[in-house]
Structure formats: structure tokens, C-alpha cells
Design an enzyme around this catalytic site. Structure first.
Site, mmCIF file in Angstrom:
data_model
loop_
_atom_site.group_PDB
_atom_site.id
_atom_site.type_symbol
_atom_site.label_atom_id
_atom_site.label_comp_id
_atom_site.label_asym_id
_atom_site.label_seq_id
_atom_site.Cartn_x
_atom_site.Cartn_y
_atom_site.Cartn_z
ATOM 1 N N GLY A 325 0.823 -1.201 0.000
ATOM 2 C CA GLY A 325 0.000 0.000 0.000
ATOM 3 C C GLY A 325 0.858 1.253 0.000
ATOM 4 O O GLY A 325 1.956 1.296 -0.556
ATOM 5 N N SER A 326 0.374 2.290 0.668
ATOM 6 C CA SER A 326 0.938 3.636 0.504
ATOM 7 C C SER A 326 2.343 3.824 1.056
ATOM 8 O O SER A 326 3.018 4.793 0.694
ATOM 9 C CB SER A 326 0.008 4.667 1.151
ATOM 10 N N THR A 327 2.832 2.947 1.939
ATOM 11 C CA THR A 327 4.218 3.091 2.373
ATOM 12 C C THR A 327 5.176 2.899 1.200
ATOM 13 O O THR A 327 6.309 3.383 1.227
ATOM 14 C CB THR A 327 4.555 2.092 3.493
#
Length: 761
Positions: A325-327
Site C-alpha cells: 500500500g501507501s508506504t
């Protein structure tokens, strides 16, 4: 008649003569011809060899505190011959011993008592290999192997009670006893268990350091050779040879026991509150990639390894791969910065974006926030912003190159067993390329890969080798035999790109209005980080779940000189179907690890000296929203805090830090009294942290050069494009002459080289 007797005598005489000659021949053959061979055979029968186990080396933390060591244990044994002799006078004597042992050993080993009683009874009546005579010693295996002192006392009490019951002598041998043996002991129980692994009762290492460094730890066993007769009695004046055991070497880890404890305690609290399938947390020194803590939940106690479930042994930090995801947006951001494609002031239309052959790709809130800047997109963690940066601007080839630069798709080769490489797909289709920019679809990574990538940003662009072993030491002299130094794998991005990216990540935490990482904010320290909320594939349905997510946060401090980096991952915590609640999972964990770890490492606040930090009281900021300026000042005065006001209005519009935040009385509280502040305040003399916080409050873009305190500022642009350039110097350093024209010219260029300027919101 006489003749017959004579013939009979001759025959008998001849028979005995031949018999005598045969015996003499046989004796000659045995004693002369086969003597050496028979003697060798006899010696083999007499020979008895005792293996002398080597003491296994200890596993230590970075400060020499013990994680694992050999200690004294006991093995239960029975003597069937003696038990049978006692049984001649005492009916059911073997049954009584079997039942008593089963009642003690069964609960301890977690086995059925009645079944164990039958097994022990078979041991108390066991015969020798000849099938005729009763055995003289049988170990109760495995339930009676390597028991601790507490269980041994119960065995001793059982023997005493049996002697008293049947009026036997106090020290009489009833065929039940314990033998002292060596056992692997883990004094801190479950602490770092998945890193350590364990040694089972048979002496075999399983998993972790115990397995991977077994050759170093186990040493060399010794031998004692002597001769015994068939009854097991040592033959007097027989040959005896002795080879001493060689003790194994100690292994010192990079892990700090205190930080490991903080980490495990923090994730267990989150496990109890939000019940995720599992949680992982890794703490490292980003400059060296030494692992300071590595924890997973659920976990297990290596002293009682047989009680754990199979999945509890797994070190998820290195052996579990997932869509991050966004990491993962770190890779896209750093690549765009490196290629001069990220201008924080440029705007785009948030909400959704369509790429060829794909359904529309949405921001996490589906509707977006209208036209916003890319900097605001980073703060919001906008998927659309990263599709535009990674798919449209970088392109698939450069995106793949940066993914490779940061080490994804390959093992880190950490010095632990069972690491997986994750997978980076071929990204044949536009939709796969687009979703990869924000860490979904074709991107499957491990926690150790992610923290290594963030360490590269924190340390100046260097991808480092992660490791848990610091050195090997001689167990007798404590001298270092081998040391494991930090290794640079590659330069992922330039130092200037890393610094600029780090400042952008700082805004994700510092911006208390828009930043998704704002709950990682800590008074007195500059924190950089990125949140992640990844969709999770529903097994067997080839689609994503709609009510479960993988929640993560990766952050480090202090930004100006990173010393500690933390990655936290929670697999499908119970958020009540609302992914916005994810920060309630990771934020307390982050703070509960970071705060005591900074103290443990002696890292003090970057805003005031250590003495002031320790002596200044901590206060909780009240809610000032929509109060009058006068009322707000009164509220703050009651707590001993001082406001710094921006604007000429009568009511408070925004405040920083937010209500409920704990800060020291030495720090100001920033408030605005107007929705739009048209005049840029004077930042001269303020620290970089204070300047960034004020910029976030006033919705100003800011650029930074140098370190220390603001000595000069230059404002460019208007409205949403307005930005301010700070030049910083240490207070003791004289301010140099600055060519304002060249600075403004540099600000105005959207493609300024990372080597020329660093930016932050």
C-alpha cells in the site's frame, strides 16, 4: 571275546587321541592363529564410549545481556530391575510409580495423563535387548527429558511419599531418580524468540540464530573411552582415553534488549485492543541497518516451544510478503524527486484517474479533494497523485529501475533463515503499472525490504545490508573473533534526493491539519514517516476485501540526524469497517517504541538542551477552536503555555499542535485568527522544526538550505503558489552574504536539481 575287547579299546583310544589332537589344534589355532583377531573383537565388546557434550555458546544482546544460554536441567529415569524386585513385596509397585510420574509430567508436557501412564508403565517393565533380563536404566522420553528444577522437586517428593507409604528406608533405591543434564535456557522467555529460534529437547536447533549459526554455537563434543565387562562394570587397569569437549563461541546480536522489550510490549497492547491476525515491528539504526528490535505477534516461549502453534514460530518480518500500500509511495516519490519531476506547487485533479484498459483508479476517499497541489496530495496520501507521478511522469522503465534500486524483488540477505524475496511483477499492462506506483497489485514485499528502503532515505541514499549479528566472541576469553561491519549494497538515490524526500516525509507528520501521519508527532523531535492502508486480497475470490486492510506506518527520528527507524505492520486489525481508524492502531505503538528508545539511546530533544528537557514540565494543549483570542490566551496561561498568534482576527481558526497533544512549557502554541494569512511572518532565529510547523499551519510551501536556525528568508509567488525559501546556519556561525536574485531564480524553476535545493511543505 578277548580280540573284540582289544579292538574296542584301540578304537576308543584312537578316538580320544584324535579328540586330544583336535583340541590341541583348536587351542593352537585360537591362541596363536586367531589371537589378535579375537582380542580385537573382545576389546570391541568391552569398549564403552561416553560422549561428553560441549557447552553451547550463549546468545547475547548488543550490550552483553543474555538471550540464550546453557543451564542445568534434569532427566527422569527408572530402573525396571529394581522396580521388579520391590514389586515382589509390594503389589502394583510399577503401577504406582507410573501413575505418580504421569500426574506430574503429563500437565507439564501438555499430554493426556492416562495415555502417558501406560507409556511409563511399559518403560518400568522394559527388557534388555536380549529379551530376557530387565533393563537397569530407562529414560522417561520425551516427557521426562530436561525438566526444570521445579518439576524435579515434585519427582523427589513423589519418591519420598512412596518410601513413607511402604515404610522403606529413607535413602532406599526404589528405581526412580533424576539425572543432571544440560538444557538450553532462555531467561527472558518469549523476548526475541522468532529471531533466536530454539534448541529442542533432543539438542537439535530449530529456526533463528540457533539454527543459522549452529556451527559457531555448538562447539565440539568430547569423548571418554574405557572398558567394561558384560555386566557393565569397569574393568580394572583397563585402557582409558579422554578427549575434552570444546565449548561453542558466543554470538552477540545487534538487538538491544530494552528496545526489544518496548517493541514487543507495544505490539501486544495493539493485539489485545484490535485483534489483527498478526503484527510486525522492526526497529533499526538507519545509518548501519543494525536491527535494534524485531518482533512479531503472536509469538512463543522457546522454553516451552511445544505449546505453540506452528504459525507462532514464523518470523513475519522476513518470511511474510504482502502488498504494502501507501508506504511503497516512497519509491515513486524519491524517483520523481531524483528525476526533477516532483514540483510540490504544481496542481492536479484529485479523486480518480483512468489509464488505458482499466477501470478508474480512485483516491482512498473516492471523491478526492478537488484540484490540489502535489504536496497536498502527498499529505493526503492521494493515489491519483502517485499514478500521475509514477505512471505518467516517470514511466514504467524508470519506475522499475527505482524499485530495483531500493532492493525490492530480491532478498536482503539478512543473516536469518527463511527470508523470502517477495515479487515484483512484469507490469505488462497499464493498470498494473499504475497501481504499482502506490504499492498494490504487482508489488509484493517484506517488512525488512521496506525498512531498508526507508533507511536509504534517512541515511543519505544508501541501501544497506540489514543484519542482526554484531560479532562472534570467544566464550572463555570474551575476545572478538569476528566482527560484522555495516555494508552498503548500492546507492539508491543521491544524498540530495534523500534529504529532500526526507523533508517531504517530515511534512506528513508535522502537518497537523492534512498529514496522514500527524499522530506520530512528538514534542521536541522532528519525525518523518509515511502511512499505509493496503487492500487485502480475499482468498479464493480474486478480489480485494471491502472491510479489512493491512495497516502500516514507517517513520524515523530525528530527521536532522536519523538514529532510529521503526516499521509497524498490522494485518487486518478490527477497525469496524472504517480504514480511517488505522492510525489508532499504529500511532500508540510508534510512540510507545520511539519515546523510550530515544531515551534509551540518549537522544535528546533538538529544540532545547537535555537539562531543559528533563526539567521542563509537560502540559496538555486545550482545544482552542472557535474561542476568542482573549479566551484562548487565558486558557493557555492557566496551563503555563504561551501562544504565538498569526492574523488580526478575533477568533481562533486553527491551532498547532492539536488539542490533547502533550508538549513542554518551553514550546509555543501556534494559532491563526484568519482563514488566509496574507503576510508571511518573520522566521529569523527560528529552528527548522518551528519553521516547518508554522508553514504547515499557514499553508505555505517552504524550501530549505543549510542546517540550524533561520538567518534569511525569501518569499516567491502568490496564492496557492506562494513559497518561502529559508537559509539556515548554526547560531555560532556568521551569516554569509547571499545573492537574493540567484535564490529567487532557483525557486522559480520547477525542475531545480536536488543538489541545488531541498524542499518541504
Amino acid at each position: 571275546m578277548h580280540r573284540k575287547l582289544k579292538i574296542r579299546s584301540m578304537v576308543i583310544g584312537l578316538f580320544f587321541t584324535l579328540l586330544f589332537l583336535g583340541l590341541v589344534s583348536r587351542m593352537y589355532y585360537v591362541q596363536i592363529v586367531e589371537a589378535s583377531m579375537l582380542l580385537e573383537k573382545a576389546e570391541r565388546l568391552w569398549a564403552d564410549e561416553d560422549i561428553l557434550p560441549a557447552k553451547r555458546g550463549s546468545i547475547l544482546d548488543r550490550k552483553g545481556k543474555v538471550f540464550a544460554e546453557d543451564g542445568v536441567a534434569f532427566t527422569v529415569a527408572v530402573n525396571p530391575k529394581i522396580i521388579a524386585d520391590k514389586g515382589k513385596d509390594i503389589p502394583n509397585f510399577a503401577n504406582e510409580i507410573s501413575q505418580g510420574l504421569a500426574l506430574i509430567l503429563g500437565p507439564n508436557a501438555g499430554v493426556d495423563t492416562s495415555k502417558l501412564e501406560k507409556q511409563i508403565y511399559a518403560m518400568t517393565t522394559k527388557l534388555k535387548q536380549n529379551g530376557k533380563d530387565l533393563a537397569i536404566e530407562v529414560e522417561v522420553n520425551p516427557e521426562g527429558w530436561k525438566i526444570d528444577g521445579e518439576i524435579k522437586l515434585k519427582i523427589d517428593e513423589l519418591a519420598i511419599s512412596i518410601r513413607e507409604k511402604y515404610d522403606l528406608k529413607k535413602n532406599s533405591n526404589i528405581g526412580l531418580y533424576t539425572k543432571e543434564v544440560i538444557k538450553r535456557y532462555y531467561p527472558l522467555n518469549s523476548l526475541a524468540s522468532q529471531v533466536l529460534g530454539y534448541v529442542n529437547k533432543a539438542g537439535d536447533p530449530v529456526g533463528g540464530i540457533e539454527s543459522s549459526l549452529d556451527e559457531i554455537l555448538k562447539g565440539l563434543p568430547g569423548k571418554l573411552n574405557h572398558e567394561k565387562d558384560t555386566s557393565g562394570v569397569e574393568i580394572p587397569d583397563s585402557k582409558v582415553s579422554y578427549t575434552p569437549a570444546v565449548m561453542g563461541n558466543n554470538v552477540r546480536l545487534t538487538i538491544d534488549q530494552n528496545i526489544q522489550y518496548y517493541t514487543e510490549t507495544a505490539i501486544q497492547k495493539a493485539m489485545d485492543l484490535y485483534h489483527p491476525k498478526s503484527m510486525t515491528a522492526i526497529v533499526v539504526n538507519p545509518k548501519t541497518m543494525e536491527i535494534l528490535a524485531m518482533a512479531n505477534a503472536p509469538t512463543f516461549n522457546p522454553n516451552r516451544y511445544w505449546e505453540a502453534e506452528q504459525q507462532d514460530y514464523k518470523n513475519l518480518s522476513i518470511s511474510d510478503a504482502h502488498e504494502p500500500g501507501s508506504t511503497f509511495k516512497l519509491v515513486t516519490l524519491a524517483g520523481a524527486v531524483q528525476e526533477n519531476l516532483f514540483n510540490p506547487n504544481d496542481t492536479y485533479q484529485s479523486g480518480s484517474i483512468r489509464v488505458p484498459g482499466s477501470r478508474p483508479l480512485h483516491d482512498h476517499n473516492y471523491v478526492g479533494w478537488g484540484p490540489i497541489t502535489y504536496m497536498r496530495g502527498l499529505l493526503y496520501s492521494s493515489n491519483v497523485a502517485f499514478v500521475k507521478l509514477g505512471y505518467e511522469k516517470l514511466g514504467v522503465d524508470r519506475l522499475k529501475a527505482y524499485i530495483n534500486n531500493f532492493g525490492f524483488g530480491s532478498k536482503t540477505n539478512i543473516d536469518l533463515p527463511n527470508e523470502v524475496a517477495g515479487t515484483i511483477g512484469q507490469m505488462k499492462y497499464d493498470s498494473e503499472q499504475a497501481t504499482a506506483t502506490y504499492g498494490q497489485g504487482q508489488v509484493v514485499v517484506t517488512a525488512i525490504q521496506q525498512i531498508a528502503a526507508y533507511a536509504a532515505i534517512a541515511n543519505g541514499g544508501k541501501l544497506m545490508w540489514p543484519h542482526v549479528v554484531k560479532d562472534i566472541e570467544d566464550s572463555k576469553t570474551n575476545e572478538i573473533i569476528k566482527k560484522f561491519e555495516p555494508k552498503i549494497i548500492k546507492q539508491a538515490v543521491t544524498a540530495a534526493t534523500a534529504k529532500q524526500t526526507s523533508l517531504y516525509l517530515e511534512q506528513v507528520v508535522a502537518d497537523q491539519e492534512y498529514g496522514t501521519g500527524k499522530k506520530a508527532y512528538m514534542n521536541g523531535y522532528r519525525i518523518a514517516g509515511k502511512t499505509g492502508t493496503a487492500s487485502v486480497v480475499d482468498p479464493g475470490k480474486n478480489t480485494y476485501k471491502t472491510d479489512s486492510w493491512l495497516i502500516s506506518f514507517i517513520g524515523y527520528a530525528p530527521v536532522e540526524d536519523p538514529q532510529i527507524l521503526i516499521a509497524i505492520i498490522a494485518d487486518e486489525p478490527d477497525l469496524g469497517g472504517d480504514y480511517h481508524q488505522g492510525s489508532f492502531v499504529w500511532a500508540p505503538v510508534f510512540r510507545d517504541i520511539m519515546t523510550p528508545s530515544l531515551r534509551n539511546m540518549g537522544i535528546t530533544s533538538n529544540t532545547v538542551d537535555a537539562k531543559t528537557v528533563s526539567e521542563t514540565p509537560i502540559k496538555t494543549i486545550p482545544d482552542l477552536s472557535q474561542t476568542t483570542l482573549t479566551a484562548a490566551k487565558n486558557l493557555l496561561n492557566q496551563t503555563g503555555l504561551t501562544p504565538e498568534v498569526f492574523g488580526n482576527g478575533a477568533k481562533i481558526i486553527k491551532q498547532f499542535p492539536l488539542a490533547g497533544t502533550e508538549i513542554s512549557m518551553s514550546r509555543p502554541v501556534y494559532v491563526t485568527t484568519e482563514a488566509k494569512i496574507t503576510t508571511v511572518p518573520d522566521f529569523t532565529g527560528k529552528s527548522l522544526r518551528d519553521s516547518i510547523e508554522i508553514c504547515a499551519l499557514l499553508d505555505l510551501q517552504c524550501k530549505v538550505s543549510g542546517e540550524g536556525y533561520v538567518t534569511k528568508q525569501v518569499v516567491t509567488g502568490t496564492g496557492a503558489q506562494r513559497s518561502v525559501k529559508f537559509e539556515l546556519h548554526p547560531l555560532s556561525e556568521p551569516t554569509p552574504e547571499v545573492n537574493e536574485d540567484s535564490v529567487e531564480s532557483q525557486d522559480a524553476s520547477p525542475n531545480a536539481s536536488p543538489e541545488e535545493t531541498t524542499e518541504s511543505d
